[in-house]
Design an enzyme around this catalytic site. Structure first.
Site, PDB file in Angstrom:
ATOM      1  N   ARG A   1      12.877  -2.535   2.128  1.00 33.09           N
ATOM      2  CA  ARG A   1      13.373  -1.289   1.519  1.00 33.09           C
ATOM      3  C   ARG A   1      14.249  -0.580   2.546  1.00 33.09           C
ATOM      4  O   ARG A   1      13.816  -0.349   3.677  1.00 33.09           O
ATOM      5  CB  ARG A   1      12.219  -0.359   1.127  1.00 33.09           C
ATOM      6  CG  ARG A   1      11.245  -0.937   0.110  1.00 33.09           C
ATOM      7  CD  ARG A   1      10.237   0.132  -0.331  1.00 33.09           C
ATOM      8  NE  ARG A   1       9.076  -0.442  -0.976  1.00 33.09           N
ATOM      9  CZ  ARG A   1       9.000  -0.781  -2.257  1.00 33.09           C
ATOM     10  NH1 ARG A   1      10.060  -0.600  -3.030  1.00 33.09           N
ATOM     11  NH2 ARG A   1       7.890  -1.289  -2.754  1.00 33.09           N
TER      12      ARG A   1
ATOM     13  N   HIS B   1       1.051   4.900   7.161  1.00 33.58           N
ATOM     14  CA  HIS B   1       1.558   3.610   6.712  1.00 33.58           C
ATOM     15  C   HIS B   1       1.312   2.484   7.720  1.00 33.58           C
ATOM     16  O   HIS B   1       1.475   1.311   7.387  1.00 33.58           O
ATOM     17  CB  HIS B   1       3.062   3.742   6.428  1.00 33.58           C
ATOM     18  CG  HIS B   1       3.660   2.623   5.659  1.00 33.58           C
ATOM     19  ND1 HIS B   1       4.542   1.719   6.214  1.00 33.58           N
ATOM     20  CD2 HIS B   1       3.505   2.229   4.374  1.00 33.58           C
ATOM     21  CE1 HIS B   1       4.913   0.839   5.303  1.00 33.58           C
ATOM     22  NE2 HIS B   1       4.302   1.118   4.170  1.00 33.58           N
TER      23      HIS B   1
ATOM     24  N   ASN C   1       3.146   9.280  -8.514  1.00 33.70           N
ATOM     25  CA  ASN C   1       2.157   8.225  -8.294  1.00 33.70           C
ATOM     26  C   ASN C   1       1.519   7.778  -9.609  1.00 33.70           C
ATOM     27  O   ASN C   1       1.353   6.581  -9.862  1.00 33.70           O
ATOM     28  CB  ASN C   1       1.058   8.715  -7.346  1.00 33.70           C
ATOM     29  CG  ASN C   1       1.515   8.795  -5.902  1.00 33.70           C
ATOM     30  OD1 ASN C   1       2.573   8.296  -5.543  1.00 33.70           O
ATOM     31  ND2 ASN C   1       0.711   9.420  -5.066  1.00 33.70           N
TER      32      ASN C   1
ATOM     33  N   ARG D   1      -5.979   4.499   4.032  1.00 33.57           N
ATOM     34  CA  ARG D   1      -5.346   5.624   3.342  1.00 33.57           C
ATOM     35  C   ARG D   1      -5.587   5.603   1.839  1.00 33.57           C
ATOM     36  O   ARG D   1      -5.916   6.615   1.238  1.00 33.57           O
ATOM     37  CB  ARG D   1      -3.836   5.616   3.594  1.00 33.57           C
ATOM     38  CG  ARG D   1      -3.126   6.840   3.010  1.00 33.57           C
ATOM     39  CD  ARG D   1      -1.633   6.636   2.926  1.00 33.57           C
ATOM     40  NE  ARG D   1      -1.255   5.875   1.757  1.00 33.57           N
ATOM     41  CZ  ARG D   1      -0.370   4.875   1.755  1.00 33.57           C
ATOM     42  NH1 ARG D   1       0.190   4.494   2.867  1.00 33.57           N
ATOM     43  NH2 ARG D   1      -0.077   4.231   0.644  1.00 33.57           N
TER      44      ARG D   1
ATOM     45  N   HIS E   1       7.731  -9.630   3.131  1.00 28.45           N
ATOM     46  CA  HIS E   1       7.342  -8.246   3.399  1.00 28.45           C
ATOM     47  C   HIS E   1       7.282  -7.949   4.890  1.00 28.45           C
ATOM     48  O   HIS E   1       7.106  -6.805   5.294  1.00 28.45           O
ATOM     49  CB  HIS E   1       5.976  -7.970   2.736  1.00 28.45           C
ATOM     50  CG  HIS E   1       5.561  -6.547   2.743  1.00 28.45           C
ATOM     51  ND1 HIS E   1       4.499  -6.077   3.499  1.00 28.45           N
ATOM     52  CD2 HIS E   1       6.041  -5.465   2.081  1.00 28.45           C
ATOM     53  CE1 HIS E   1       4.354  -4.783   3.300  1.00 28.45           C
ATOM     54  NE2 HIS E   1       5.274  -4.384   2.446  1.00 28.45           N
TER      55      HIS E   1
END
Length: 697
Positions: free
Chosen positions: A369, A586, A45, A558, A429
């Site tokens: 993705r 998510h 990260n 989150r 997206h």
């Protein structure tokens, strides 16, 4: 605190999120190998944070941009605070690694040895291993008048060396890249324990073999992080695919942002590296241990230590097809999927069934993705080969997945799919899949849409929600969206869905405003929002307005949160919590009380300017009563979590939930238990009556 600035800084908020990830590596309640994984994730990260966010701030400083952000800081001030906070975080990382994780591994018979700790048998083994496996791969690079300082590859681990020429007594700098193609740690012979030595230590033991005729004065490891954010002129790019391929190569050689070095490195050697390869505007960091703790993820994968990992939770079947095809099941009622607790296989089965079904005419899908060996891609190629009309939008600009997506795009094109590379200036997206099927009563459209990517790998550890439906209004909206993406169609109005950047921001503003009006009319007002990031100033301002009007607001965010809770007269009715645990939260879910007739939505979008203004995103309603109650129940469970929840304070810090007087609840574990009971009831209805809870009491 002063309320002159009503927003917390985005970058500092992200660092607080990464600190919560690091907390999981520090948490002794987590199995040891899971702690290794969290430590590795916190390192990865930080790498991406420097390559993108810090690099962007550095670019702004170089360009002379000095405008203050909504938190009241200009880029230079932000960078100063970031460096200070990251130094503290790196210190915490290595303190945890050396004082907690290394001793815990030793107790489990896993030992990392330094060269001086090796016995004679191990030294002999390492000598042979080095000559046979490592030495042939190494390339020492010396710097002198005829050979300039080399350009160091982004994120590569290197050994800097000061060497003395025996003939002239001159001292030169040299560098050796620790090969990324080799294992980072090497197991050495040991009867009782599993003992390892790091690759860089083995190379340092044998540096004389690389600099014959020279004396090694000093050697030390270092690592450079570079700007890796792609800047692409889409308007000027004749071939977007080729432009992105070239930009990916440049990512390895962007401007330096950060330097990491090992604690005991020679001062003269360090200064030479800084002078020749800097400046490092993102800071210089001394690591009290191995550089780049990402290697701990590889250690997690070694065999024989399942007892030091979380119990293997196998995703359960989400859809019971039995002797029916999946289209018949969806036709009966809308289906909610909750991953990873319910298997992603249902989504794969949906695409695979469509690829084989002779009545299916067309499949249209967005891909942002996907995994390295994607069954979704395989099903789409099969569909095209079976004569279906297959249209796939592959988003080439998905950061750090560009190369993977280019490979898939080419494969899909070869199979006969119509591949679209997105719209100029916008990332696509949204997560949308449309199947057009000929049936007895005419053409019917089946739609899947969700909060997560069509990635069978991440679906095992990302929590996401999605909807399967054959609602004709949803199908019509899906067709309109694909026509907009693939052609010149303009969307004037959708029946059920909302999309960015056309009207999604306005939709959220209206929903918030409606809760304010309900309160003014004497009703209760309540908003529950679950998302990854809350950054957008305008929507934050709307939430502040709602709070001041008396609307109860509970946010489950989150990661980044720029809204500041608990400010009297501004946000005292707003609670912000973050859940960081085994699975990466998510899903994006939005609940509005609506005077007792709740409105519930799912979306691909977080509340960030990029999502609302520069991406194609999707918001869709959950209308079936049972499904709506399930999602409301899901939110209630998250709000009652006592194990993995942290509450945000007005200074931007996070604290654990006060458990006194509360039932212990880990929301993620609860959801697995919920699905298990549901599946049991379906398989054994004669024995078990499944009664879904409408609230957790």
């Amino acid at each position: 605190m002063s309320v002159k600035y009503k927003y917390f800084n985005r970058e500092l908020s992200w660092l607080e999120f990464n600190d919560r990830v690091l907390e999981e590596a520090q948490d002794l309640k987590n199995p040891l190998f899971e702690r290794l994984k969290f430590m590795s994730i916190s390192t990865t990260n930080l790498d991406e944070f420097f390559m993108v966010r810090v690099a962007s701030l550095n670019d702004q400083i170089i360009a002379g941009y000095s405008k203050k952000d909504s938190s009241g800081m200009d880029p230079k001030e932000q960078l100063e605070k970031i460096i200070k906070r990251v130094h503290r975080m790196v210190s915490e990382q290595y303190n945890t690694y050396l004082r907690s994780i290394i001793p815990a591994m030793k107790r489990e018979g896993i030992i990392f040895k330094k060269p001086k700790m090796l016995n004679d048998i191990q030294r002999e083994y390492i000598k042979k291993y080095y000559l046979n496996e490592i030495y042939p791969v190494l390339t020492p690079m010396i710097v002198d008048k005829s050979r300039p300082f080399p350009l160091i590859l982004n994120k590569s681990l290197n050994i800097g060396v000061l060497v003395k020429d025996s003939s002239s007594d001159s001292i030169n700098f040299a560098t050796v890249q620790v090969p990324g193609v080799l294992k980072r740690f090497i197991r050495v012979p040991s009867k009782e324990c599993k003992e390892f030595i790091l690759l860089e230590d083995v190379i340092k033991m044998n540096l004389e073999s690389l600099f014959v005729g020279h004396e090694i004065i000093a050697a030390g490891c270092y690592r450079i992080t570079r700007n890796a954010d792609l800047s692409i002129d889409e308007e000027g790019a004749e071939d977007l695919l080729e432009e992105i391929e070239q930009s990916i190569k440049k990512r390895r050689w962007g401007n330096p942002v950060r330097l990491e070095f090992e604690k005991k490195i020679n001062h003269k050697l360090l200064q030479y590296i800084i002078e020749e390869s800097g400046p490092f505007e993102g800071g210089i960091y001394k690591n009290d241990g191995p550089i780049d703790l990402v290697f701990l993820m590889k250690l997690y994968s070694i065999d024989g230590y399942n007892h030091l990992k979380f119990e293997n939770n196998i995703p359960l079947p989400a859809i019971q097809t039995k002797n029916r095809n999946i289209f018949e099941v969806i036709k009966e009622k809308d289906i909610i999927l909750h991953h990873p607790f319910e298997s992603f296989d249902s989504v794969v089965e949906f695409v695979e069934s469509a690829s084989k079904d002779p009545d299916v005419l067309a499949i249209k899908q967005t891909l942002y993705r996907v995994s390295g060996n994607s069954p979704i891609i395989a099903a789409l190629t099969n569909a095209a080969e079976n004569g279906k009309q297959v249209t796939v939008l592959v988003e080439l600009k998905a950061r750090f997945d560009e190369e993977n997506n280019i490979i898939w795009a080419k494969r899909l094109e070869k199979a006969g799919c119509h591949v679209i590379y997105g719209l100029v200036g916008l990332k696509t997206h949204c997560k949308l899949l449309l199947v057009v099927r000929r049936e007895e009563d005419g053409i019917k459209r089946y739609v899947h849409m969700g909060t997560g990517n069509y990635n069978d790998v991440t679906a095992k550890f990302y929590t996401d929600t999605s909807l399967m439906t054959c609602n004709p209004y949803m199908g019509g909206d899906a067709s309109a969206i694909f026509n907009m993406i693939s052609g010149f169609s303009q969307i004037s109005k959708l029946d059920k869905m909302d999309i960015a950047p056309i009207g999604l921001r306005t939709k959220f503003e209206k929903l918030i405003k409606a809760e304010i009006n309900h309160v003014k009319e004497g009703n209760n007002g309540k908003i529950i929002v679950k998302m990854n990031s809350l950054v957008d100033d305008s929507l934050i301002a709307s939430l502040y307005e709602a709070s001041m009007a008396g609307v109860e607001i509970r946010l489950i965010v989150r990661g980044i949160c720029c809204l500041i809770p608990e400010i009297e007269g501004l946000s005292e009715n707003i609670e912000v919590r973050s859940i960081v645990g085994r699975y990466l939260e998510h899903s994006r879910i939005f609940y509005f009380y609506n005077a007792g007739n709740p409105k519930v939505f799912m979306s691909s979008a977080d509340w960030m300017p990029r999502n609302l203004d520069r991406r194609i995103e999707l918001l869709f309603p959950i209308e079936d009563k049972e499904n709506k109650m399930r999602i409301i129940n899901l939110l209630e469970i998250y709000l009652k979590d006592t194990e993995k929840t942290r509450l945000m304070k007005s200074d931007g810090s996070y604290i654990r939930v006060d458990k006194r007087g509360k039932e212990t609840l880990n929301a993620q574990e609860y959801f697995y238990d919920y699905v298990k009971e549901k599946v049991k009831a379906i398989n054994h209805p004669e024995i078990i009556e499944f009664k879904p809870r409408t609230s957790y009491e």
